[in-house]
Design an enzyme around this catalytic site. Structure first.
Site, PDB file in Angstrom:
ATOM      1  N   ASN A  11      18.431 -31.874 -25.811  1.00 44.58           N
ATOM      2  CA  ASN A  11      17.584 -32.553 -24.835  1.00 44.58           C
ATOM      3  C   ASN A  11      18.445 -33.558 -24.077  1.00 44.58           C
ATOM      4  OD1 ASN A  11      15.732 -34.962 -24.072  1.00 44.58           O
ATOM      5  ND2 ASN A  11      14.318 -33.255 -24.369  1.00 44.58           N
ATOM      6  N   CYS A  32       9.851 -38.428 -19.868  1.00 37.50           N
ATOM      7  CA  CYS A  32       9.639 -39.494 -20.838  1.00 37.50           C
ATOM      8  C   CYS A  32       8.873 -40.625 -20.158  1.00 37.50           C
ATOM      9  CB  CYS A  32      10.951 -40.044 -21.378  1.00 37.50           C
ATOM     10  SG  CYS A  32      10.682 -41.439 -22.477  1.00 37.50           S
ATOM     11  N   LYS A  64      11.346 -29.951 -19.137  1.00 34.55           N
ATOM     12  CA  LYS A  64      10.241 -30.430 -19.976  1.00 34.55           C
ATOM     13  C   LYS A  64       9.241 -31.185 -19.107  1.00 34.55           C
ATOM     14  CE  LYS A  64       9.073 -32.595 -24.359  1.00 34.55           C
ATOM     15  NZ  LYS A  64       9.584 -33.073 -25.645  1.00 34.55           N
ATOM     16  N   ASN A  72       5.043 -33.062 -22.782  1.00 35.78           N
ATOM     17  CA  ASN A  72       5.569 -34.322 -23.293  1.00 35.78           C
ATOM     18  C   ASN A  72       4.359 -35.187 -23.663  1.00 35.78           C
ATOM     19  OD1 ASN A  72       7.188 -36.675 -23.787  1.00 35.78           O
ATOM     20  ND2 ASN A  72       8.706 -35.894 -22.351  1.00 35.78           N
ATOM     21  N   GLY A 132       0.556 -36.183 -31.506  1.00 36.52           N
ATOM     22  CA  GLY A 132      -0.219 -35.954 -32.719  1.00 36.52           C
ATOM     23  C   GLY A 132      -1.386 -35.006 -32.481  1.00 36.52           C
ATOM     24  N   GLY A 150       0.894 -31.793 -30.710  1.00 34.20           N
ATOM     25  CA  GLY A 150      -0.018 -31.922 -31.845  1.00 34.20           C
ATOM     26  C   GLY A 150      -0.030 -30.772 -32.821  1.00 34.20           C
TER      27      GLY A 150
END
Lengths: 301, 258
Positions: free
Chosen positions: A98, A129, A164, A191, A216, A243
Site C-alpha cells: 500500500n 485515507c 483504493k 476504505n 468493523g 467489516g
C-alpha cells in the site's frame, strides 16, 4: 476444488487478503497466523519518508466497530525495503504494498522504488485515507483528481496498480469509472467511513483528530452495496473489504462482484480471522459443490 | 508466545466499590511476568476490542492469572458479571514486563496509584530477595484494595486523597512525609503521578521505569493506535513514536515524553 483467483494477471492461491493498516507487514501476526495460507498480505501504507502520524488517542470503539485516526505512521520506503520486504519474501504468499503520499511526486517516488522489487506483485494506491489532511484523500474524492494521479502512476509503475477507493463520496461509481478510464488495473473498496465519537463525560472528542475512519462489522452492508454498485459500473477486478468477520461475510462480497476480499479491523478482534475465513470459504464451496471460486464472483441473482 | 484463548474464571469478587478481583485458569500464566497485560474480550459483539488489563498476580503453579480491574465502561461491566466456571476470552501475554534485573541488590520504590496498584503486587513477588522493597500506594479513600497482599511482599506506605489513611495526598507526598529514598523506581498509575515520578527521578538522578496506558485496538503492535512520544527514534516506525502495547507498556521514564 479451486480457490484461486486472478487479478490483473496475478494469480492468488485464495481470495483472502489483509486490509492495509490492520496487519502491519505481517510480523505482528506471524505468531498467530501461518502467512503461507493467505492469498496476499497487503501491507500498511508506506510513504517516501517516515511519517509520524497523528496525536493520541488515535482509536476509539464504537457500536460494532471502531474509529481510527492513526495518520499513516510509517517508517518510510528505505526501512520498508530493508526490513519488511525480506520478511514477507520468506513466505509463500503474494505481497501487495500500500502506497501513500502527500503529493503526486511522493507517490511516484515510492512506486518507482518498488518497481525494482520483483517480489512485490501489486501496488495498492491509498488515495482515500480520511485521516491525513494533505494529499491522500484529496486525490480520492474528486473524479478528475483521481483520474490524473492514476494515469500519472501508471506511467511509472512496473507492477499492476490497485486504486483504493473512499466511500466518503456522493457516488462511488463515478470514482471507479475515473480510475478505470485512467488505466487502473484493479480497485479496492471500501476504505473507512469518516465518523466521530464524543466522550460525553469529558465533553471531548474520543480521538484527538476529532474525526476518524470507521471500520468493523457495522459498516459491512455499506461496503457490500458499494462493491456491487462498482462491479456493475466497471470491468476491472475488485478487492472487497469493509467489516469482514467471517467466511459468510467474505462470500457476500464475492457474490456482489469482488474477485478477492480483505480482512481488516477484525484482525484486532480475533487474530485468527483470516485463517477462519480461508477455511470457511472452502467449507462453503464443498457444501454448495462449487468447483471454482471464480464461479462465485458476481454470482448474486 | 502470544495466543488468543478461551479460559475459565476461577473466582470473582468485588474488593472495593467498582473494583473487581478475578482469577482466570490459563496456561498463558506459564510465561507471564510482572508488568505484562492481557487483552480481555467482551462477549457482547457490539463491543469488539480487547480491554488491556494488567496482570496482578501469577499463581505459584503458573496455571492461573489474577486481574484486578475497575469498571470503566460496558466491557469491564460485563467482565464483572462473570462467575466461577464462566468462560472468558483473553489474548496474552502482552507487552514487556518490568526489568526486575535493574533492581538487584538495590533500594526500590514500587509505586502504584489507583488502578495502577495491581501490577505492583506481582512485581513485588518477582523481585529478588536482595531487593529492599518499599511499596508506596495511593488510594482515593479508605478502600485499601490489595493492601494485605502487598504487605506480605514488602514495606507498605499508604497515601489517600481524602487523608483517611496514611499520608494525606498522593504517593509523592508519602515519600516526603516518610523520608524515603530509593535507587530505582517502578511505577504504574495515572499520568500526573507518572509525570511527577519522571521529574523526581531526573532530579535525583535515579532510574525510573513507568508503565503507560493508551487506547489500544490490536494489542500486538500492528495498528499503531497506542503510541507514546520517545526521545530517540523508535525501532518500528523510526519516528519517535513507540508502541505502548509491544515496545512497552513499561518504559524508562527518561526515554518517553509524557
Amino acid at each position: 476444488m479451486n480457490t484461486q483467483t486472478t487479478i490483473a494477471g496475478i494469480t492468488f492461491k485464495n481470495p483472502v487478503m489483509t486490509a492495509s493498516g490492520t496487519f502491519g507487514s505481517g510480523m505482528e501476526y506471524e505468531e498467530f497466523v501461518d502467512l503461507n495460507r493467505l492469498g496476499a498480505v497487503v501491507t500498511k501504507g508506506v510513504a517516501n519518508v517516515p511519517w509520524p502520524g497523528n496525536p493520541t488517542p488515535r482509536v476509539a470503539e464504537v457500536y460494532g466497530g471502531m474509529l481510527n485516526a492513526i495518520g499513516l505512521q510509517n517508517p518510510g520506503i528505505d526501512v520498508f525495503m530493508e526490513r519488511d520486504i525480506p520478511f514477507l519474501k520468506k513466505y509463500d504468499t503474494k505481497i501487495i504494498v500500500n502506497v501513500c503520499g502527500k503529493s503526486v511526486e511522493d507517490y511516484v517516488d515510492v512506486v518507482e522504488r518498488l518497481g525494482d522489487e520483483p517480489s512485490v506483485s501489486m501496488l495498492e494506491i491509498n488515495v482515500s485515507c480520511p485521516n491525513v489532511k494533505e494529499g491522500a484523500i484529496a486525490f480520492g474524492q474528486k473524479a478528475d483528481a483521481l483520474y490524473n494521479i492514476t494515469s500519472e502512476l501508471k506511467k511509472h509503475a512496473k507492477q499492476p496498480i490497485i486504486m483504493k477507493l473512499s466511500p466518503n463520496v456522493t457516488d462511488i461509481t463515478e470514482m471507479a469509472k475515473a480510475a478505470e478510464a485512467a488505466g487502473a488495473d484493479a480497485l479496492s473498496l471500501i476504505n473507512t467511513i469518516t465518523g466521530m465519537k464524543i466522550d460525553i463525560h469529558r465533553r471531548k472528542f474520543a480521538i484527538a483528530n476529532k474525526t476518524g475512519g470507521m471500520s468493523g462489522p457495522a459498516i459491512k452492508p455499506i461496503a457490500v452495496r458499494m462493491v456491487y454498485q462498482v462491479a456493475q459500473a466497471v470491468k476491472i477486478p475488485i478487492i472487497g473489504m469493509g467489516g469482514i468477520a467471517t467466511a459468510e461475510d467474505a462470500i457476500e462480497f464475492i457474490l456482489a462482484g469482488a474477485s478477492a476480499v480483505s480482512v481488516g479491523a477484525m484482525n484486532f478482534v480475533d487474530p485468527y480471522t483470516t485463517i477462519k475465513v480461508v477455511e470457511g470459504i472452502e467449507d462453503y464451496m464443498r457444501t454448495y459443490h462449487v468447483e471454482n471460486l471464480t464461479d462465485l464472483i458476481g454470482a448474486v441473482e | 508466545m502470544k495466543q488468543k484463548i478461551t479460559a475459565t474464571v476461577l473466582s470473582q469478587k468485588e474488593i472495593a466499590p467498582k473494583i473487581y478481583d478475578m482469577w482466570i485458569a490459563t496456561d498463558l500464566a506459564t510465561c507471564a511476568r510482572a508488568g505484562q497485560f492481557i487483552g480481555v474480550y467482551p462477549k457482547d459483539r457490539s463491543t469488539l476490542l480487547p480491554r488491556p488489563i494488567s496482570i496482578c498476580q501469577v499463581s505459584d503453579k503458573k496455571d492461573a492469572l489474577r486481574i484486578v480491574y475497575r469498571i470503566a465502561g460496558q466491557g469491564t461491566a460485563e467482565f464483572s458479571s462473570y462467575q466461577e466456571g464462566d468462560s472468558v476470552e483473553i489474548l496474552g501475554t502482552l507487552g514487556n514486563g518490568f526489568p526486575t534485573e535493574a533492581a538487584e541488590g538495590k533500594k526500590v520504590f514500587l509505586m502504584g496509584g489507583g488502578i495502577g496498584i495491581p501490577p505492583m503486587l506481582e512485581l513485588a513477588r518477582e523481585l529478588p530477595a536482595s531487593v529492599d522493597k518499599q511499596i508506596i500506594v495511593g488510594y482515593r479513600d479508605n478502600q485499601l484494595f490489595l493492601k494485605e497482599d502487598l504487605e506480605k511482599n514488602g514495606t507498605v506506605y499508604i497515601a489517600t486523597e481524602d487523608g483517611s489513611v496514611g499520608t494525606k495526598g498522593n504517593v509523592m507526598n508519602a515519600i516526603e512525609e516518610n523520608g524515603l529514598q530509593a535507587d530505582v523506581i517502578f511505577a504504574c498509575g495515572p499520568m500526573p503521578m507518572l509525570r511527577a515520578i519522571k521529574k523526581y527521578a531526573e532530579e535525583k538522578g535515579i532510574e525510573a521505569y513507568i508503565s503507560l496506558e493508551e487506547h489500544m485496538a490490536c494489542g500486538v503492535g500492528a495498528c499503531l493506535g497506542c503510541v507514546v512520544k520517545t526521545k530517540e527514534v523508535d525501532h518500528h516506525s523510526h519516528v519517535h513514536n513507540a508502541r505502548i502495547c509491544t515496545d512497552g507498556p513499561v518504559f524508562e521514564a527518561k526515554e518517553v515524553e509524557i
